[in-house]
Design an enzyme around this catalytic site. Sequence first.
Site, mmCIF file in Angstrom:
data_model
loop_
_atom_site.group_PDB
_atom_site.id
_atom_site.type_symbol
_atom_site.label_atom_id
_atom_site.label_comp_id
_atom_site.label_asym_id
_atom_site.label_seq_id
_atom_site.Cartn_x
_atom_site.Cartn_y
_atom_site.Cartn_z
ATOM 1 N N THR A 135 -6.853 11.552 4.579
ATOM 2 C CA THR A 135 -5.659 10.858 5.019
ATOM 3 C C THR A 135 -4.436 12.196 4.989
ATOM 4 O OG1 THR A 135 -4.581 10.204 3.007
ATOM 5 C CG2 THR A 135 -5.908 8.732 4.228
ATOM 6 N N TYR A 187 1.206 9.350 -11.815
ATOM 7 C CA TYR A 187 0.093 8.660 -10.797
ATOM 8 C C TYR A 187 -0.692 7.628 -11.325
ATOM 9 C CZ TYR A 187 -2.410 8.029 -6.338
ATOM 10 O OH TYR A 187 -2.832 7.545 -5.349
ATOM 11 N N ASN A 205 0.817 -1.192 -0.113
ATOM 12 C CA ASN A 205 -0.138 0.153 0.030
ATOM 13 C C ASN A 205 0.913 1.388 0.129
ATOM 14 O OD1 ASN A 205 -2.504 1.669 1.236
ATOM 15 N ND2 ASN A 205 -0.803 2.000 2.690
ATOM 16 N N LYS A 213 -0.890 3.587 -11.129
ATOM 17 C CA LYS A 213 -2.160 2.829 -10.435
ATOM 18 C C LYS A 213 -2.798 2.051 -11.498
ATOM 19 C CE LYS A 213 -1.557 4.610 -6.242
ATOM 20 N NZ LYS A 213 -1.208 3.531 -5.099
ATOM 21 N N ILE A 267 -9.695 9.524 0.332
ATOM 22 C CA ILE A 267 -9.773 9.057 1.606
ATOM 23 C C ILE A 267 -9.103 9.864 2.418
ATOM 24 C CG2 ILE A 267 -9.298 7.187 3.076
ATOM 25 C CD1 ILE A 267 -11.153 6.727 0.666
HETATM 26 P P1 NAD Z 1 -0.054 8.650 3.424
HETATM 27 O O1 NAD Z 1 0.837 9.677 2.955
HETATM 28 O O2 NAD Z 1 -0.885 9.057 4.767
HETATM 29 O O3 NAD Z 1 0.714 7.036 3.727
HETATM 30 C C1 NAD Z 1 1.537 6.560 2.925
HETATM 31 C C2 NAD Z 1 2.598 6.122 3.692
HETATM 32 O O4 NAD Z 1 3.624 5.354 2.836
HETATM 33 C C3 NAD Z 1 3.436 6.925 4.520
HETATM 34 O O5 NAD Z 1 3.615 6.486 6.016
HETATM 35 C C4 NAD Z 1 4.697 6.940 3.939
HETATM 36 O O6 NAD Z 1 6.003 7.027 4.659
HETATM 37 C C5 NAD Z 1 4.824 5.604 3.394
HETATM 38 N N1 NAD Z 1 5.853 5.321 1.992
HETATM 39 C C6 NAD Z 1 5.917 6.449 1.436
HETATM 40 N N2 NAD Z 1 7.215 5.859 0.568
HETATM 41 C C7 NAD Z 1 7.600 4.847 1.094
HETATM 42 C C8 NAD Z 1 8.344 4.001 0.478
HETATM 43 N N3 NAD Z 1 9.303 4.521 -0.350
HETATM 44 N N4 NAD Z 1 8.799 2.978 1.373
HETATM 45 C C9 NAD Z 1 8.252 2.649 2.295
HETATM 46 N N5 NAD Z 1 7.081 3.436 2.870
HETATM 47 C C10 NAD Z 1 6.614 4.490 2.058
HETATM 48 O O7 NAD Z 1 -1.174 8.131 2.320
HETATM 49 P P2 NAD Z 1 -2.479 7.337 2.105
HETATM 50 O O8 NAD Z 1 -3.424 8.239 1.661
HETATM 51 O O9 NAD Z 1 -2.712 6.632 3.338
HETATM 52 O O10 NAD Z 1 -2.105 6.449 1.013
HETATM 53 C C11 NAD Z 1 -1.757 4.959 0.961
HETATM 54 C C12 NAD Z 1 -2.043 4.397 -0.208
HETATM 55 O O11 NAD Z 1 -3.462 4.620 -1.058
HETATM 56 C C13 NAD Z 1 -1.024 5.278 -1.451
HETATM 57 O O12 NAD Z 1 -0.490 4.077 -2.338
HETATM 58 C C14 NAD Z 1 -2.085 5.971 -2.108
HETATM 59 O O13 NAD Z 1 -1.551 6.148 -3.847
HETATM 60 C C15 NAD Z 1 -3.252 5.165 -2.186
HETATM 61 N N6 NAD Z 1 -4.448 6.118 -2.315
HETATM 62 C C16 NAD Z 1 -4.890 7.234 -1.589
HETATM 63 C C17 NAD Z 1 -5.802 7.723 -1.689
HETATM 64 C C18 NAD Z 1 -6.427 8.738 -0.972
HETATM 65 O O14 NAD Z 1 -7.433 9.571 -1.120
HETATM 66 N N7 NAD Z 1 -5.919 8.988 0.584
HETATM 67 C C19 NAD Z 1 -6.887 7.323 -2.934
HETATM 68 C C20 NAD Z 1 -6.475 6.443 -3.592
HETATM 69 C C21 NAD Z 1 -5.346 5.441 -3.450
#
Ligand code: NAD
Length: 258
Positions: free
Chosen positions: A196, A161, A95, A165, A194
């Site tokens: 976050t 991006y 993730n 995905k 979401i």
């Molecule tokens: P977030 O930024 O809150 O958390 C992401 C985490 O990934 C962080 O703790 C960060 O330190 C870690 N990370 C980043 N690069 C890394 C690396 N190279 N190695 C290890 N860890 C690493 O983001 P989130 O919103 O929780 O997103 C989580 C996933 O969900 C992502 O893949 C994001 O693209 C996807 N996503 C998020 C949303 C949204 O609206 N928040 C929507 C669709 C998809």
Amino acid sequence: MTTAPVFNFSGKVAFVTGAGSGIGRATALAFAAAGASVAIVDISDRGLTETAAQIAALGGTSLSLRADVTKSAEIKAALDQTVAAFGRLDAAFNNAGIEQPGASIVDLTEEMLDRVLAVNLKSVFLCMKHQIPLMLANGGGAIVNTSSGAGVIAIRNQSGYCASKFGVTVASKVAALEYADQGIRVNALCPGIIDTPMIARYTGGTEEGRARIIEQEPVGRMGKPEEIAATVLFLCSESGAFITGHALVADGAQTAGI
Ligand code: NAD
């Protein structure tokens, strides 16, 4: 909202990347609340410390592993430590991800493109490469890879991006085909918007920024990380036993109009 009463992962081992924040943290907590031993993986020491403390407060069990998911050797080492500590691997939530600064295809720098593809897409290949042999060793397992609404629809100024995905979804489907007859299920999960820290960065954290992005959500609100966590647990549970090779949309109808 809690996912603990619905799913039972007692005796199971889960591996969650990006567990130091947002969706990954909520999912690590949900696995722990449902009885799993959880390996929490992130590059952020602070994020890991906070997640581990929250799992401990639930009475759960976790192992903090600092690893950069773009590095094959670091992922393998984290998985080896997981199996050394907990004896097996049953579920993986790949993730960890980053956002891309808005830029047209012409303006997207090579550095930005390389970074977003490495963290969001290459990492998923590397994680599956090292997880699948461990799962085969205990007769099977379930993998969920985080895609996005940006893996369902094209979004202007988000080519890197979106490509990352869409790629996660395709890689998940291919892996599902390759291991379907060996007890390993692989699915992609496409969250909508979401609430976050990633979205707070994306919107600038202002009320106006939040309101603008909520306009994209037909349900009129952002999703909660816990709602995505519940979906991950469902896909990894026995309730999802016949679901593999699927890209599950959990997005408040964000992409329903296509
Ligand atoms: P977030 O930024 O809150 O958390 C992401 C985490 O990934 C962080 O703790 C960060 O330190 C870690 N990370 C980043 N690069 C890394 C690396 N190279 N190695 C290890 N860890 C690493 O983001 P989130 O919103 O929780 O997103 C989580 C996933 O969900 C992502 O893949 C994001 O693209 C996807 N996503 C998020 C949303 C949204 O609206 N928040 C929507 C669709 C998809």
